[in-house]
Design an enzyme around this catalytic site. Structure first.
Site, short mmCIF file in Angstrom:
data_model
loop_
_atom_site.label_atom_id
_atom_site.label_comp_id
_atom_site.label_asym_id
_atom_site.label_seq_id
_atom_site.Cartn_x
_atom_site.Cartn_y
_atom_site.Cartn_z
CE LYS A 180 -2.28 -1.14 3.79
NZ LYS A 180 -1.65 -2.42 4.15
NE ARG A 255 -4.16 -1.62 10.16
CZ ARG A 255 -3.09 -1.08 9.60
NH1 ARG A 255 -3.09 0.19 9.26
NH2 ARG A 255 -2.03 -1.82 9.37
NE ARG A 294 7.52 -2.91 5.89
CZ ARG A 294 6.23 -2.64 5.81
NH1 ARG A 294 5.73 -2.10 4.70
NH2 ARG A 294 5.41 -2.93 6.80
NE ARG A 300 6.56 -0.81 10.34
CZ ARG A 300 5.43 -0.81 9.65
NH1 ARG A 300 5.39 -0.25 8.46
NH2 ARG A 300 4.36 -1.36 10.16
NE ARG A 312 2.10 -5.32 11.37
CZ ARG A 312 3.24 -5.17 10.68
NH1 ARG A 312 4.33 -5.84 11.02
NH2 ARG A 312 3.27 -4.36 9.65
#
Ligand code: AMP
Length: 356
Positions: A180, A255, A294, A300, A312
């Site tokens: 996204k 969300r 990532r 992160r 998640r």
């Protein structure tokens, strides 16, 4: 269009009518509400004896004609055998005019004519040929000199074209790692949109140790969702801080169904709406691989631990996935294959956006 231009046009209509009716006393019938200024200035410009009255019809709501024409104030009495000249502020599709002709055809007037200040000749599709008009204008929504937008602007002396900026608001939908954020970067350039990522906003707040950041951190660290009231407020503030945006890409918001409801309600107060929700589809194993990769570069923590990633996904399946139906019901849901080259995915998204 300046006041002087408008008054000159009014004078020209009055002059033309005056030539035709100098030997009798016509009744001018203004069509409320829009024509009140035109009628007033027209009468001042009309040099011979005349009478005046009004009818009131209603057809406009917001920007486009609803097609519903109601008679709210009926034809004047004692018009039998008289020459009636309808004074309209504007003739566009001709729907109101058709109703007026219908109403007056039931009376025994001697003659019935139409005089309009503005005339959108390119979209007028009525059979009746307009008798007198002041200014031909293109098919734009105009405001001022009696004409309103949602009842406002009637008191303006000049006439303005309403600024109908074409906004496009998109929700990018998909699991963490679907791409996204990456795709939003391309789309925002191409379509001149403002990208709002709630995840980025929270991370910015965490980095700057704001009150909001401290609150959000405890949820994000575990891969849980931050409470709706906090997220919704933050989102609204961000939209409000960007009044000049020509549209938004919502990334990571909504969300939950509560967030989707709040977004719809909030946008409505600003005369905006979501145009499309586009999902980026990819399977869990691909996504986990992407997120772990990532995590190695982004730092992160929620991307570095498969357990947190799976949490998640669970949050997504439980709270976010139902939004597919939410937007499907509104006819706004689209999905594209999110696997493949970044470029190829961008093209798939562009195809959906261009068809909107
Ligand atoms: P993202 O960068 O979109 O993957 O978001 C990272 C984290 O920020 C999520 O796991 C949530 O903890 C939090 N977050 C982002 N957007 C929202 C949202 N719309 N509602 C609740 N929490 C959110």
């Amino acid at each position: 269009m300046s006041e002087a231009q408008i008054l000159a046009a009014v004078q020209s209509v009055a002059d033309k009518v005056a030539i035709d009716y100098k030997n009798e006393i016509p009744i001018f019938v203004g069509v409320l509400n829009g024509s009140f200024m035109f009628v007033s200035d027209f009468l001042k410009a009309y040099p011979h004896p005349c009478e005046v009255s009004f009818v009131k019809l209603s057809s406009y709501q917001g920007l486009t004609s609803t097609g519903i024409v109601e008679t709210l104030l009926d034809v004047p009495e004692n018009i039998e055998g008289r020459s009636v000249i309808i004074l309209e502020d504007i003739i566009d599709t001709g729907r109101t005019l058709k109703e007026l002709i219908h109403i007056f055809s039931k009376t025994n007037v001697k003659e019935f004519k139409i005089a309009s200040l503005f005339y959108k000749s390119e979209i007028y599709n009525g059979e009746y040929a307009i008798d007198y008009w002041g200014i031909e204008i293109p098919d734009k929504f105009i405001v001022g000199y009696g004409l309103d937008y949602k009842e406002l602007g009637r008191n303006l002396k000049a006439v303005y074209q309403l600024n109908q900026k074409h906004m496009i608001n998109i929700v990018l939908f998909g699991k963490p790692g679907a791409g996204k954020g990456t795709q939003a970067e391309f789309l925002k350039e191409k379509y001149n949109l403002k990208h709002i990522s709630t995840g980025d906003l929270f991370r910015y707040n965490i980095k700057n140790k704001t009150e909001l950041g401290i609150l959000a951190r405890s949820y994000m660290d575990k891969g849980d969702l931050v409470p709706d009231e906090v997220t919704i407020k933050m989102l609204e503030e961000t939209v409000n801080n960007n009044p000049d945006a020509s549209g938004f890409i919502f990334d990571g918001f909504p969300r939950t169904t509560a967030q989707a409801d709040a977004l719809d309600a909030f946008l409505k107060t600003k005369d905006l709406k979501i145009d499309a929700t586009i999902a980026l589809d990819a399977n869990d194993e691909v996504l986990i691989h992407r997120l772990l990769e990532r995590g190695k570069v982004s730092g992160r923590t929620d991307d570095q631990d498969e357990h947190k990633i799976r949490n998640r996904f669970d949050e997504y399946n439980e709270k976010t996935a139902p939004l597919k139906e939410y937007y499907e019901t509104q006819g706004k849901f689209h999905s594209v294959n999110g696997i493949g080259d970044i470029d190829a995915v961008t093209h798939r998204l562009e195809k959906v956006i261009e068809e909107l």
